[in-house]
Scaffold this motif. Structure first.
Motif, PDB file in Angstrom:
ATOM      1  N   GLY A 255     -28.641  -8.028  32.892  1.00 20.80           N
ATOM      2  CA  GLY A 255     -27.979  -7.946  31.590  1.00 20.80           C
ATOM      3  C   GLY A 255     -27.795  -9.263  30.878  1.00 20.80           C
ATOM      4  O   GLY A 255     -27.664  -9.416  29.766  1.00 20.80           O
ATOM      5  N   ALA A 256     -27.134 -10.186  31.778  1.00 21.66           N
ATOM      6  CA  ALA A 256     -26.226 -11.250  31.307  1.00 21.66           C
ATOM      7  C   ALA A 256     -27.774 -12.169  30.884  1.00 21.66           C
ATOM      8  O   ALA A 256     -27.556 -13.275  29.808  1.00 21.66           O
ATOM      9  N   LEU A 257     -28.731 -12.168  31.744  1.00 20.56           N
ATOM     10  CA  LEU A 257     -29.955 -13.094  31.521  1.00 20.56           C
ATOM     11  C   LEU A 257     -30.519 -12.499  29.950  1.00 20.56           C
ATOM     12  O   LEU A 257     -30.961 -13.318  29.384  1.00 20.56           O
ATOM     13  N   GLN A 258     -30.781 -11.201  30.022  1.00 17.19           N
ATOM     14  CA  GLN A 258     -31.249 -10.662  28.677  1.00 17.19           C
ATOM     15  C   GLN A 258     -30.348 -11.188  27.554  1.00 17.19           C
ATOM     16  O   GLN A 258     -30.961 -11.347  26.517  1.00 17.19           O
ATOM     17  N   ALA A 259     -29.052 -11.163  27.547  1.00 16.61           N
ATOM     18  CA  ALA A 259     -28.354 -11.785  26.580  1.00 16.61           C
ATOM     19  C   ALA A 259     -28.399 -13.426  26.234  1.00 16.61           C
ATOM     20  O   ALA A 259     -27.865 -13.425  25.210  1.00 16.61           O
ATOM     21  N   GLY A 260     -29.089 -14.058  27.159  1.00 18.50           N
ATOM     22  CA  GLY A 260     -29.201 -15.401  26.975  1.00 18.50           C
ATOM     23  C   GLY A 260     -27.831 -16.059  27.312  1.00 18.50           C
ATOM     24  O   GLY A 260     -27.721 -17.042  27.131  1.00 18.50           O
ATOM     25  N   GLY A 261     -26.865 -15.419  28.174  1.00 10.50           N
ATOM     26  CA  GLY A 261     -25.971 -15.937  28.694  1.00 10.50           C
ATOM     27  C   GLY A 261     -25.972 -16.453  30.160  1.00 10.50           C
ATOM     28  O   GLY A 261     -26.897 -16.824  30.582  1.00 10.50           O
ATOM     29  N   LYS A 262     -24.838 -16.968  30.697  1.00  7.06           N
ATOM     30  CA  LYS A 262     -24.798 -17.649  31.936  1.00  7.06           C
ATOM     31  C   LYS A 262     -24.249 -16.557  33.061  1.00  7.06           C
ATOM     32  O   LYS A 262     -23.120 -15.737  32.795  1.00  7.06           O
ATOM     33  N   THR A 263     -25.126 -16.651  34.092  1.00  7.78           N
ATOM     34  CA  THR A 263     -24.715 -15.697  35.279  1.00  7.78           C
ATOM     35  C   THR A 263     -24.748 -16.557  36.639  1.00  7.78           C
ATOM     36  O   THR A 263     -25.616 -17.284  36.684  1.00  7.78           O
ATOM     37  N   VAL A 264     -23.845 -16.201  37.711  1.00  4.43           N
ATOM     38  CA  VAL A 264     -23.923 -16.874  38.785  1.00  4.43           C
ATOM     39  C   VAL A 264     -23.963 -15.751  39.954  1.00  4.43           C
ATOM     40  O   VAL A 264     -23.244 -14.907  39.751  1.00  4.43           O
ATOM     41  N   CYS A 265     -24.958 -16.020  40.774  1.00  5.19           N
ATOM     42  CA  CYS A 265     -24.898 -15.304  41.949  1.00  5.19           C
ATOM     43  C   CYS A 265     -24.412 -15.728  43.206  1.00  5.19           C
ATOM     44  O   CYS A 265     -24.963 -16.784  43.413  1.00  5.19           O
ATOM     45  N   VAL A 266     -23.557 -15.260  43.769  1.00  2.00           N
ATOM     46  CA  VAL A 266     -22.879 -15.471  45.181  1.00  2.00           C
ATOM     47  C   VAL A 266     -23.637 -14.888  46.174  1.00  2.00           C
ATOM     48  O   VAL A 266     -23.046 -13.774  46.092  1.00  2.00           O
ATOM     49  N   LEU A 267     -24.304 -15.829  47.167  1.00  6.16           N
ATOM     50  CA  LEU A 267     -24.841 -14.980  48.003  1.00  6.16           C
ATOM     51  C   LEU A 267     -24.101 -15.133  49.442  1.00  6.16           C
ATOM     52  O   LEU A 267     -23.199 -16.039  49.690  1.00  6.16           O
ATOM     53  N   GLY A 268     -24.393 -14.050  50.234  1.00  5.06           N
ATOM     54  CA  GLY A 268     -23.572 -13.904  51.695  1.00  5.06           C
ATOM     55  C   GLY A 268     -24.661 -14.762  52.718  1.00  5.06           C
ATOM     56  O   GLY A 268     -24.788 -13.939  53.637  1.00  5.06           O
ATOM     57  N   CYS A 269     -25.705 -15.515  52.495  1.00  5.30           N
ATOM     58  CA  CYS A 269     -26.415 -16.237  53.023  1.00  5.30           C
ATOM     59  C   CYS A 269     -26.836 -17.495  52.577  1.00  5.30           C
ATOM     60  O   CYS A 269     -26.427 -17.699  51.461  1.00  5.30           O
ATOM     61  N   GLY A 270     -27.636 -18.099  53.420  1.00  4.71           N
ATOM     62  CA  GLY A 270     -28.291 -19.532  52.763  1.00  4.71           C
ATOM     63  C   GLY A 270     -29.076 -19.134  51.618  1.00  4.71           C
ATOM     64  O   GLY A 270     -29.686 -18.231  51.400  1.00  4.71           O
ATOM     65  N   ILE A 271     -29.138 -20.079  50.631  1.00  5.16           N
ATOM     66  CA  ILE A 271     -29.858 -20.084  49.525  1.00  5.16           C
ATOM     67  C   ILE A 271     -31.304 -19.736  49.720  1.00  5.16           C
ATOM     68  O   ILE A 271     -31.922 -18.874  48.800  1.00  5.16           O
ATOM     69  N   ASP A 272     -31.733 -20.489  50.563  1.00  9.37           N
ATOM     70  CA  ASP A 272     -33.016 -20.236  50.797  1.00  9.37           C
ATOM     71  C   ASP A 272     -33.539 -19.282  51.934  1.00  9.37           C
ATOM     72  O   ASP A 272     -34.786 -19.198  52.273  1.00  9.37           O
ATOM     73  N   ALA A 273     -32.515 -18.398  52.522  1.00  7.55           N
ATOM     74  CA  ALA A 273     -32.890 -17.558  53.283  1.00  7.55           C
ATOM     75  C   ALA A 273     -33.831 -16.193  52.904  1.00  7.55           C
ATOM     76  O   ALA A 273     -33.865 -16.135  51.771  1.00  7.55           O
ATOM     77  N   ASN A 274     -34.462 -15.752  53.843  1.00  8.10           N
ATOM     78  CA  ASN A 274     -35.386 -14.818  53.243  1.00  8.10           C
ATOM     79  C   ASN A 274     -34.610 -13.385  53.290  1.00  8.10           C
ATOM     80  O   ASN A 274     -35.001 -12.442  54.246  1.00  8.10           O
ATOM     81  N   TYR A 275     -33.833 -13.153  52.100  1.00  8.67           N
ATOM     82  CA  TYR A 275     -33.035 -12.151  51.848  1.00  8.67           C
ATOM     83  C   TYR A 275     -33.332 -11.557  50.762  1.00  8.67           C
ATOM     84  O   TYR A 275     -33.666 -12.004  49.702  1.00  8.67           O
ATOM     85  N   LEU A 276     -33.667 -10.286  50.868  1.00  9.08           N
ATOM     86  CA  LEU A 276     -33.812  -9.291  49.770  1.00  9.08           C
ATOM     87  C   LEU A 276     -35.063  -9.867  48.950  1.00  9.08           C
ATOM     88  O   LEU A 276     -34.776 -10.322  47.920  1.00  9.08           O
TER      89      LEU A 276
END
Length: 372
Positions: A153-174
């Protein structure tokens, strides 16, 4: 980084160290004998403090540069000031993308169950859209269900969004959400306390949740079971002195018990974007337009009402949405294939399909697949 590698994510001991030594450098130079005299380090921590060197930390810095990740510490200008106010701020954060200016903008986290209902996902997406349209930074955790809807929804609005991960950013997660994470990095930022290649573990996420709430002035919970991890984020927010909001849920909704419990405990029930924004008008004078009804979602009971159903035309939609829509069929296609067909970049395509979904033009399926 050296300190974080030795003590682990979520440790409260760095605050004590800085209080006693003044700086990480002075603590490092003090050496093992001084650390032992402190009396609050475990044997394992002493071993790691001794065996992990500053040179090792520098190697990690170089590796992160090679893979496109920035490292920020509390001494960095980019380090969000809000995190310095929580009891156990991260010693180091790994970033892909560009962190928005948390100092000048309101930020709200939106969290909830992975097993969200369609009504719940619509609510999360609509709240995120409305908040982002008002310049609010939307923070979430990148999981399926409510988190995905909030980021979209934030991306669709052209806004800013931050995703806080519980793993390394480059991990093979989801990996089904890998295209979404790419879009977030292009329009906002991926953030993690965990170094590259750290795999997702169940114990990581409760530690991660304090960062989601810590970055935000308030946390909105949309659908949560009685023992949902989202309630941990709400608890973190309360411990940090932050606001907690909740979307009321029907009494027969199995993923609604948690939010209803929060409301009983004092969380503010919200049914519109304005219900959240009105709490911050004094802190951000003149920042929000509370009369903008187009972005003010209204929720009644378990059904979510948005703008009236659109006409068959694509009038009012973005150029990217209009470009992508002709390639949609009644067979679900992965967003990467839609990129190839339309010539759009992944971030553009994800924003376009989210826009089309909100407009009622397309349907979404697990694994970032879409159809008309």
């Amino acid at each position: 980084m050296w300190l974080q590698q030795a003590l682990g994510a979520g440790s409260s001991k760095p605050v004590r160290i800085l209080s006693n030594y003044g700086s990480v450098k002075d603590f490092y130079l003090a050496g093992k004998e001084s650390w032992l005299l402190e009396g609050y380090f475990t044997r394992k921590e002493i071993y790691k403090l001794s065996s992990y060197s500053a040179a090792d930390a520098q190697l990690l810095v170089s590796y992160c540069e090679d893979i496109g990740q920035n490292i920020i510490t509390p001494e960095s200008e980019e380090y969000p000031g809000q995190l310095t106010q929580i009891p156990n701020p991260p010693c180091a954060l790994y970033v892909k993308g560009e962190l928005p200016d948390f100092g000048s903008c309101l930020s709200v986290s939106i969290v909830g169950t992975r097993k969200a209902t369609e009504a719940g996902k619509t609510a999360a997406r609509s709240f995120a859209f409305g908040l982002a349209k008002q310049g609010v930074i939307v923070v979430s955790g990148g999981a399926l269900g409510i988190d995905t809807a909030a980021h979209s929804g934030a991306l669709q609005a052209g806004g800013k969004t931050v995703c806080v991960l519980g793993c390394g950013i480059d991990a093979n997660y989801l990996m089904a959400n890998a295209p979404l994470r790419e879009a977030i990095a292009a329009k906002g930022a991926l953030l993690s306390e965990y170094p590259p290649s750290t795999q997702a573990m169940g114990s990581n996420f409760p530690i991660r949740n304090r960062i989601i709430s810590g970055l935000s002035a308030g946390t909105l919970v949309v659908e949560a079971a009685a023992k949902s991890g989202s309630l941990i984020t709400a608890d973190c927010a309360l411990d940090q002195g932050k606001d907690v909001f909740a979307v009321p849920s029907g009494i027969y909704n199995p993923v609604g018990k948690g939010v209803n419990s929060l409301i009983k405990s004092g969380a503010k029930p919200v049914s519109s974007v304005n219900d959240i924004l009105e709490e911050y008008t004094e802190q951000y004078p003149g920042k929000f337009n509370l009369d903008d009804t187009q972005i003010n979602v209204i929720i009644k009971g378990s059904n979510t009402e948005t703008a009236p159903a659109p006409e068959a035309s694509l009038e009012g939609l973005s150029d990217d949405a209009k470009r992508l829509f002709p390639f949609m069929t009644d067979e679900p296609e992965h967003v990467s294939k839609l990129c190839k067909l339309s010539g759009l970049r992944i971030a553009q395509a994800l924003s376009a399909v989210t826009e089309l979904e909100i407009a009622g033009k397309v349907k979404s399926y697990p694994g970032s697949r879409y159809s008309i």
